[in-house]
Scaffold this motif. Structure first.
Motif, PDB file in Angstrom:
ATOM      1  N   ASN A 255      -2.665   5.492  -8.632  1.00  0.00           N
ATOM      2  CA  ASN A 255      -1.353   6.035  -8.016  1.00  0.00           C
ATOM      3  C   ASN A 255      -1.663   6.433  -6.805  1.00  0.00           C
ATOM      4  O   ASN A 255      -0.495   6.451  -5.901  1.00  0.00           O
ATOM      5  CB  ASN A 255      -1.163   7.334  -9.067  1.00  0.00           C
ATOM      6  N   TRP A 256      -2.524   7.021  -6.117  1.00  0.00           N
ATOM      7  CA  TRP A 256      -2.917   7.411  -4.846  1.00  0.00           C
ATOM      8  C   TRP A 256      -2.662   6.098  -3.932  1.00  0.00           C
ATOM      9  O   TRP A 256      -1.742   5.955  -2.948  1.00  0.00           O
ATOM     10  CB  TRP A 256      -4.285   8.168  -4.715  1.00  0.00           C
ATOM     11  N   ILE A 257      -3.109   5.000  -4.522  1.00  0.00           N
ATOM     12  CA  ILE A 257      -3.168   3.773  -3.355  1.00  0.00           C
ATOM     13  C   ILE A 257      -1.578   3.114  -3.716  1.00  0.00           C
ATOM     14  O   ILE A 257      -1.040   3.069  -2.466  1.00  0.00           O
ATOM     15  CB  ILE A 257      -3.939   2.598  -4.202  1.00  0.00           C
ATOM     16  N   ALA A 258      -0.882   3.197  -4.635  1.00  0.00           N
ATOM     17  CA  ALA A 258       0.296   2.917  -4.705  1.00  0.00           C
ATOM     18  C   ALA A 258       1.412   4.002  -4.140  1.00  0.00           C
ATOM     19  O   ALA A 258       2.320   3.212  -3.182  1.00  0.00           O
ATOM     20  CB  ALA A 258       0.729   2.719  -6.170  1.00  0.00           C
ATOM     21  N   ASN A 259       1.295   5.100  -4.019  1.00  0.00           N
ATOM     22  CA  ASN A 259       2.230   6.095  -3.386  1.00  0.00           C
ATOM     23  C   ASN A 259       1.882   5.971  -2.169  1.00  0.00           C
ATOM     24  O   ASN A 259       2.885   6.229  -1.095  1.00  0.00           O
ATOM     25  CB  ASN A 259       1.803   7.517  -3.926  1.00  0.00           C
ATOM     26  N   ALA A 260       0.396   5.932  -1.541  1.00  0.00           N
ATOM     27  CA  ALA A 260       0.379   5.767  -0.101  1.00  0.00           C
ATOM     28  C   ALA A 260       1.065   4.438   0.642  1.00  0.00           C
ATOM     29  O   ALA A 260       1.560   4.571   1.677  1.00  0.00           O
ATOM     30  CB  ALA A 260      -1.188   5.900   0.042  1.00  0.00           C
ATOM     31  N   LEU A 261       1.103   3.354  -0.237  1.00  0.00           N
ATOM     32  CA  LEU A 261       1.508   2.153   0.301  1.00  0.00           C
ATOM     33  C   LEU A 261       3.019   2.159   0.243  1.00  0.00           C
ATOM     34  O   LEU A 261       3.680   1.850   1.440  1.00  0.00           O
ATOM     35  CB  LEU A 261       1.033   0.784  -0.723  1.00  0.00           C
ATOM     36  N   LEU A 262       3.700   2.916  -0.731  1.00  0.00           N
ATOM     37  CA  LEU A 262       4.967   3.252  -0.487  1.00  0.00           C
ATOM     38  C   LEU A 262       5.428   3.888   0.310  1.00  0.00           C
ATOM     39  O   LEU A 262       6.518   3.595   1.054  1.00  0.00           O
ATOM     40  CB  LEU A 262       5.555   3.843  -2.016  1.00  0.00           C
ATOM     41  N   LEU A 263       4.739   5.269   1.117  1.00  0.00           N
ATOM     42  CA  LEU A 263       5.222   5.806   1.919  1.00  0.00           C
ATOM     43  C   LEU A 263       4.985   5.057   3.038  1.00  0.00           C
ATOM     44  O   LEU A 263       5.619   4.902   4.049  1.00  0.00           O
ATOM     45  CB  LEU A 263       4.178   6.963   2.006  1.00  0.00           C
ATOM     46  N   LEU A 264       3.864   3.890   3.388  1.00  0.00           N
ATOM     47  CA  LEU A 264       3.621   3.399   4.610  1.00  0.00           C
ATOM     48  C   LEU A 264       4.886   2.196   4.958  1.00  0.00           C
ATOM     49  O   LEU A 264       5.208   1.944   5.935  1.00  0.00           O
ATOM     50  CB  LEU A 264       2.268   2.744   4.327  1.00  0.00           C
ATOM     51  N   LEU A 265       5.247   1.887   3.664  1.00  0.00           N
ATOM     52  CA  LEU A 265       6.346   0.992   3.794  1.00  0.00           C
ATOM     53  C   LEU A 265       7.662   1.319   3.805  1.00  0.00           C
ATOM     54  O   LEU A 265       8.772   0.580   4.234  1.00  0.00           O
ATOM     55  CB  LEU A 265       6.163  -0.164   2.428  1.00  0.00           C
ATOM     56  N   SER A 266       8.037   2.605   3.559  1.00  0.00           N
ATOM     57  CA  SER A 266       9.409   3.109   3.421  1.00  0.00           C
ATOM     58  C   SER A 266       9.764   4.219   4.390  1.00  0.00           C
ATOM     59  O   SER A 266      11.129   4.481   4.666  1.00  0.00           O
ATOM     60  CB  SER A 266       9.645   3.473   2.114  1.00  0.00           C
ATOM     61  N   ASP A 267       8.534   4.813   5.175  1.00  0.00           N
ATOM     62  CA  ASP A 267       8.875   5.588   5.918  1.00  0.00           C
ATOM     63  C   ASP A 267       8.931   5.357   7.489  1.00  0.00           C
ATOM     64  O   ASP A 267       8.095   4.768   7.945  1.00  0.00           O
ATOM     65  CB  ASP A 267       7.874   7.097   5.797  1.00  0.00           C
ATOM     66  N   ASP A 268      10.026   5.888   8.059  1.00  0.00           N
ATOM     67  CA  ASP A 268      10.328   5.306   9.434  1.00  0.00           C
ATOM     68  C   ASP A 268       9.279   5.803  10.503  1.00  0.00           C
ATOM     69  O   ASP A 268       8.948   5.259  11.708  1.00  0.00           O
ATOM     70  CB  ASP A 268      11.718   6.032   9.939  1.00  0.00           C
ATOM     71  N   ARG A 269       8.400   6.936  10.262  1.00  0.00           N
ATOM     72  CA  ARG A 269       7.287   7.491  10.915  1.00  0.00           C
ATOM     73  C   ARG A 269       6.481   6.404  11.120  1.00  0.00           C
ATOM     74  O   ARG A 269       5.670   6.472  12.163  1.00  0.00           O
ATOM     75  CB  ARG A 269       6.879   8.858  10.444  1.00  0.00           C
TER      76      ARG A 269
END
Length: 463
Positions: A255-269
């Motif tokens: 879940n850490w891997i998946a949640n981090a990937l989601l953040l990387l792919l969806s956050d404008d920063r």
């Protein structure tokens, strides 16, 4: 924190802290899973601790205040991990029993027994050489990426994040390739609820065979080191410790891997394409632990007496959960910089803080680094707000993470490399064998499948 005089504390009718008719808002279901912060913010507005419903008919106290969470986590004399008294009165068909039921492992132990069991794990994990572990993670990641790199699309949760930690832990535990392949299939089926009885039996058989093999011929692996440890674990204790390593090591890491990937792919920063992002990947890993930790509400404890915080009574032997998501986003911490800040409670705290933080962090960071190296043009296949989350109260976990990317050729080396970790001698334990522990019974775990194993599906899925 004060210990009240119970003669002066007469809770009002229906007081949820004392099991009244109003158990509080539910921490489960599709609505909660879609937006847990809406519920957590409302609870925080009512006070630092609230009554909640974690399953139909099952209530608990939820801590949403960072300071109080630290007090609870650090006071292991008052807030014990052994919940058998509560469990005896809980509905046995509840979907959360599998996650909360007592097991004789270090997570559910207190005092000297906890120190003894935990020492066997921590001393063994400390023997892992990080550079060797990194090599194993990279090779395992390459093998997985090769299975979908040419397709141009993949479910990165179920095809990558869920399997990679299992592959690495298989190597850590010293499971040979053939039973290791069966173990990965069995564990994956346990997670997914596929033929649970058959999968549970397969997993138990593999672990029993592993223990017997390592007792007869120790290797350079965590299982052998735990068996050789001065804690002198019995076969039954070894089974429970290994199951704990599997469940606690795989589910949060995926879940850490998946949640981090989601953040990387969806956050404008991160500028959308990762390669030109303004924040490094490591900052994303830390931010996930602050804002969407793999365990959203966890660290169950059971007070040894009635305890009062700010007028709210935590009843004796009733479950107390820490909302790791809420305490990490406590407004009192808003002024503090989170980049590189490790003061979050995503791994718990106190005597029961997660002992495998370093391996989990390395698995997660290398998993993402390798994926971005091999597939640099990853993007979400659906809008982030259309992704769905598992509905249980404990985990912040996606059901899938569909991504697309330009297909690339297979290039990995299929060899797994040397399975040894290092050649250091078995470390002396900082805690001697428990004087009251029972003698080893080599065959006791083989007679029948333990009852606790029947609930692994609910335990690992957190539903």
């Amino acid at each position: 924190m004060t210990s009240p005089d119970t003669t002066d504390l007469q809770p009002p009718p229906g007081c949820p802290a004392h099991g009244g008719t109003h158990p509080g808002p539910p921490l489960y279901g599709a609505d909660y899973a879609a937006d847990p912060m809406r519920t957590l913010d409302a609870l925080r507005g009512d006070g630092p601790i609230s009554s909640v419903e974690i399953a139909p008919g099952v209530s608990a106290s939820l801590v949403t205040d960072y300071r109080i969470a630290l007090e609870v986590l650090r006071d292991s004399d008052t807030f014990r991990k052994d919940g058998r008294t509560w469990q005896a009165t809980a509905p046995q068909d509840s979907p959360i029993i599998g996650m909360m039921m007592y097991r004789p492992n270090c997570y559910h132990a207190d005092g000297p027994r906890h120190a003894r069991l935990r020492g066997a794990i921590t001393d063994s994990l400390d023997r892992i050489e990080p550079n060797t572990l990194r090599t194993h993670i990279e090779r395992s990641a390459d093998r997985l990426i090769d299975t979908f790199a040419g397709e141009g699309e993949a479910d990165l949760l179920n095809q990558y994040a869920k399997i990679l930690p299992l592959m690495v832990i298989q190597l850590l535990m010293g499971v040979p390739e053939e039973p290791g392949s069966r173990m990965i299939v069995a564990m994956t089926n346990v997670f997914d609820g596929v033929e649970p009885e058959k999968s549970n039996a397969e997993l138990l058989g593999i672990l029993l065979e592993l223990i017997a093999a390592k007792r007869a011929e120790p290797g350079q692996d965590v299982t052998s080191w735990m068996l050789q440890h001065s804690a002198q674990l019995t076969d039954e204790e070894m089974i429970h410790q290994l199951v704990l390593l599997l469940g606690a090591g795989v589910e949060p890491t995926q879940n850490w891997i998946a949640n981090a990937l989601l953040l990387l792919l969806s956050d404008d920063r991160f500028a959308g394409d990762l390669a030109g992002g303004s924040m490094p990947v490591d900052d994303a890993l830390v931010e996930v632990l602050w804002t969407t930790p793999p365990f959203s509400n966890f660290c169950m404890t059971y007070p040894t007496r009635d305890v009062e915080f700010n007028g709210f009574v935590l009843p004796r032997d009733k479950p107390v959960l820490i909302s790791l998501t809420a305490v990490n986003t406590d407004p009192a911490l808003a002024s503090e910089t989170r980049a590189g800040n490790r003061a979050h409670l995503a791994f718990g705290g106190g005597a029961h803080v997660c002992p495998a933080q370093s391996p989990a962090r390395l698995i997660t960071s290398v998993a993402i680094e390798k994926l971005l190296d091999r597939l640099p043009d990853l993007e979400l296949a659906v809008p982030a707000d259309q992704l769905t989350w598992r509905p249980g109260p404990f985990l912040r976990a996606l059901t899938a993470l569909p991504l697309r990317f330009p297909s690339v050729p297979v290039r990995s080396d299929e060899t797994t490399g040397d399975s040894r970790w290092n050649d250091k001698p078995v470390p002396p334990s900082s805690t001697p064998p428990e004087p009251t522990s029972s003698p080893k019974q080599q065959a006791s775990a083989r007679s029948a499948r333990p009852r606790w194993l029947n609930s692994l599906v609910g335990w690992w899925r957190g539903q």
